[in-house]
Design an enzyme around this catalytic site. Structure first.
Site, PDB file in Angstrom:
ATOM      1  N   LYS A  72      -6.584   1.640 -11.040  1.00  0.00           N
ATOM      2  CA  LYS A  72      -7.146   1.905  -9.703  1.00  0.00           C
ATOM      3  C   LYS A  72      -6.599   3.202  -9.102  1.00  0.00           C
ATOM      4  O   LYS A  72      -7.182   3.733  -8.160  1.00  0.00           O
ATOM      5  CB  LYS A  72      -6.913   0.720  -8.765  1.00  0.00           C
ATOM      6  CG  LYS A  72      -5.496   0.505  -8.303  1.00  0.00           C
ATOM      7  CD  LYS A  72      -5.441  -0.554  -7.213  1.00  0.00           C
ATOM      8  CE  LYS A  72      -4.023  -0.711  -6.698  1.00  0.00           C
ATOM      9  NZ  LYS A  72      -3.947  -1.533  -5.505  1.00  0.00           N
ATOM     10  N   ASP A  73      -5.480   3.718  -9.639  1.00  0.00           N
ATOM     11  CA  ASP A  73      -4.910   4.975  -9.138  1.00  0.00           C
ATOM     12  C   ASP A  73      -5.475   6.213  -9.835  1.00  0.00           C
ATOM     13  O   ASP A  73      -5.157   7.334  -9.455  1.00  0.00           O
ATOM     14  CB  ASP A  73      -3.382   4.986  -9.330  1.00  0.00           C
ATOM     15  CG  ASP A  73      -2.682   3.933  -8.480  1.00  0.00           C
ATOM     16  OD1 ASP A  73      -3.228   3.577  -7.423  1.00  0.00           O
ATOM     17  OD2 ASP A  73      -1.589   3.478  -8.873  1.00  0.00           O
ATOM     18  N   ARG A 120     -10.541   0.194   2.472  1.00  0.00           N
ATOM     19  CA  ARG A 120     -11.437  -0.786   1.829  1.00  0.00           C
ATOM     20  C   ARG A 120     -11.083  -2.210   2.262  1.00  0.00           C
ATOM     21  O   ARG A 120     -11.966  -2.998   2.635  1.00  0.00           O
ATOM     22  CB  ARG A 120     -11.308  -0.643   0.297  1.00  0.00           C
ATOM     23  CG  ARG A 120     -12.018  -1.721  -0.517  1.00  0.00           C
ATOM     24  CD  ARG A 120     -11.677  -1.562  -1.995  1.00  0.00           C
ATOM     25  NE  ARG A 120     -10.242  -1.557  -2.232  1.00  0.00           N
ATOM     26  CZ  ARG A 120      -9.474  -2.645  -2.287  1.00  0.00           C
ATOM     27  NH1 ARG A 120     -10.003  -3.838  -2.118  1.00  0.00           N
ATOM     28  NH2 ARG A 120      -8.182  -2.549  -2.509  1.00  0.00           N
ATOM     29  N   ARG A 121      -9.791  -2.529   2.224  1.00  0.00           N
ATOM     30  CA  ARG A 121      -9.361  -3.873   2.634  1.00  0.00           C
ATOM     31  C   ARG A 121      -9.614  -4.093   4.120  1.00  0.00           C
ATOM     32  O   ARG A 121     -10.116  -5.142   4.535  1.00  0.00           O
ATOM     33  CB  ARG A 121      -7.868  -4.066   2.330  1.00  0.00           C
ATOM     34  CG  ARG A 121      -7.547  -4.190   0.848  1.00  0.00           C
ATOM     35  CD  ARG A 121      -6.051  -4.133   0.591  1.00  0.00           C
ATOM     36  NE  ARG A 121      -5.743  -4.271  -0.827  1.00  0.00           N
ATOM     37  CZ  ARG A 121      -4.640  -3.802  -1.403  1.00  0.00           C
ATOM     38  NH1 ARG A 121      -3.742  -3.143  -0.686  1.00  0.00           N
ATOM     39  NH2 ARG A 121      -4.432  -3.972  -2.694  1.00  0.00           N
ATOM     40  N   ARG A 138       3.711   1.694   3.407  1.00  0.00           N
ATOM     41  CA  ARG A 138       3.709   2.310   2.075  1.00  0.00           C
ATOM     42  C   ARG A 138       4.993   1.939   1.340  1.00  0.00           C
ATOM     43  O   ARG A 138       5.972   1.514   1.931  1.00  0.00           O
ATOM     44  CB  ARG A 138       3.616   3.843   2.207  1.00  0.00           C
ATOM     45  CG  ARG A 138       2.283   4.385   2.705  1.00  0.00           C
ATOM     46  CD  ARG A 138       1.226   4.514   1.632  1.00  0.00           C
ATOM     47  NE  ARG A 138       1.729   5.017   0.362  1.00  0.00           N
ATOM     48  CZ  ARG A 138       2.021   6.282   0.099  1.00  0.00           C
ATOM     49  NH1 ARG A 138       1.841   7.205   1.014  1.00  0.00           N
ATOM     50  NH2 ARG A 138       2.467   6.642  -1.087  1.00  0.00           N
ATOM     51  N   ARG A 144       7.587  -2.987   0.489  1.00  0.00           N
ATOM     52  CA  ARG A 144       6.593  -3.391   1.495  1.00  0.00           C
ATOM     53  C   ARG A 144       6.846  -4.817   1.983  1.00  0.00           C
ATOM     54  O   ARG A 144       6.737  -5.101   3.170  1.00  0.00           O
ATOM     55  CB  ARG A 144       5.175  -3.257   0.935  1.00  0.00           C
ATOM     56  CG  ARG A 144       4.670  -1.824   0.991  1.00  0.00           C
ATOM     57  CD  ARG A 144       3.227  -1.715   0.577  1.00  0.00           C
ATOM     58  NE  ARG A 144       3.088  -1.504  -0.854  1.00  0.00           N
ATOM     59  CZ  ARG A 144       1.932  -1.457  -1.483  1.00  0.00           C
ATOM     60  NH1 ARG A 144       0.807  -1.642  -0.811  1.00  0.00           N
ATOM     61  NH2 ARG A 144       1.866  -1.233  -2.778  1.00  0.00           N
ATOM     62  N   CYS A 231     -10.419   7.306  -1.811  1.00  0.00           N
ATOM     63  CA  CYS A 231      -9.656   6.507  -0.841  1.00  0.00           C
ATOM     64  C   CYS A 231     -10.231   6.618   0.570  1.00  0.00           C
ATOM     65  O   CYS A 231      -9.924   5.818   1.429  1.00  0.00           O
ATOM     66  CB  CYS A 231      -8.211   6.991  -0.792  1.00  0.00           C
ATOM     67  SG  CYS A 231      -7.182   6.276  -2.049  1.00  0.00           S
TER      68      CYS A 231
END
Length: 296
Positions: A72-73, A120-121, A138, A144, A231
């Protein structure tokens, strides 16, 4: 250089050494821009590429032979000299909620504040709980979570794969259904990037590849590329091969989850790129083009 990145690199090292007894794999830690800048959201510091650029440069310069990424990165456009040659069998790509009192998403108090920097979330969750507020946290998964437990926040949203790989599966309050939140393209999958002209490494990568995971990821990444969003645009997608059919669901939203378009298509697994483009076109033709323009 994060703990999760090291876990993934070590996992691939063991998989290679298991198959090639005469090979010894060395792990080289490379700090990326994304590892170093922790006080800004990803959408502000350059999007997905901030976790891979330095690693790809090391690959091109033959400092390393193989790059291990969270798929995903990895941006949908990679340098022409390189190839995302293998996808390891994907684990559950869904999102999870971790809350202080082990409360589910629908039961969180009105106007709760949730930790996630992902647009997105945020957009997808706002479409079901418009009263929520969001803040960005972050850092590594453990960093986190530490920050979250020391805060007055009500919940944090993370990828299930990272939470479980880091040993925090017991903290999960709820696994969010795909109907609430579709994941990022490639979420839950580890990818191996190599130099295109390196035959020896290419053979190793092929032996680690999981075919149906690779098909799903190709469809998702083609979908993302066709929409033209990184992003900065709330885009979710999930493809899977079921009974020799490729099924793919996608979502595109404005920032506040007010205008949200969800579509799905299916087709032959031998044409993942075609299926990904088909879904993107369906969304673009249903008002998606207008939403994308708002971000330009």
């Amino acid at each position: 250089g994060s703990k999760l990145a090291l876990w993934q690199a070590d996992f691939i090292k063991k998989e290679v050494e298991k198959r090639y007894k005469n090979l010894s794999v060395q792990i080289k830690i490379i700090k990326t821009k994304g590892d170093k800048i922790l006080d800004s959201p990803l959408s502000k510091i350059g999007g997905k590429g901030v976790f891979v650029k330095e690693i790809e440069n090391a690959l091109i310069e033959s400092i390393i032979d193989m790059a291990v990424h969270s798929v995903k990165d990895v941006p949908t456009d990679i340098p022409s000299e390189l190839d995302l040659a293998a996808i390891i069998e994907r684990v559950d790509p869904r999102e999870v909620l971790i809350s202080k009192e082990n409360v589910k998403l629908v039961d969180l108090p009105k106007n709760s504040t949730i930790a996630t920097g992902s647009l997105r979330r945020r957009a997808q969750i706002l479409s079901v709980r418009e009263d929520f507020n969001f803040v960005d946290i972050r850092g590594n998964v453990d960093t986190r979570l530490t920050k979250f437990y020391q805060s007055s926040l009500q919940g944090i949203i993370l990828a299930k794969a990272g939470v479980e790989r880091m040993g925090f599966g017991d903290k999960i309050s709820e696994v969010l259904s795909e109907d609430i939140c579709l994941p990022a393209a490639g979420q839950g999958a580890i990818g191996i990037e190599i130099r295109k002209d390196d035959e020896a490494i290419s053979e190793i990568a092929r032996n680690l590849n999981h075919k149906s995971s690779q098909i799903s990821i190709k469809a998702e990444r083609t979908f993302l590329k066709r929409l033209g969003g990184g992003c900065q645009v709330p885009i979710g997608v999930l493809a899977r091969v079921v009974n020799n059919k490729l099924l793919i669901k996608g979502v595109l939203s404005d920032l506040m989850g007010k205008k949200i378009i969800k579509k799905e298509v299916s087709g032959e697994p031998c044409n993942p790129e075609t299926i990904g483009i088909l879904l993107a076109e369906k969304i673009l033709n249903s008002g998606g083009e207008k939403i994308i323009k708002e971000f330009e």
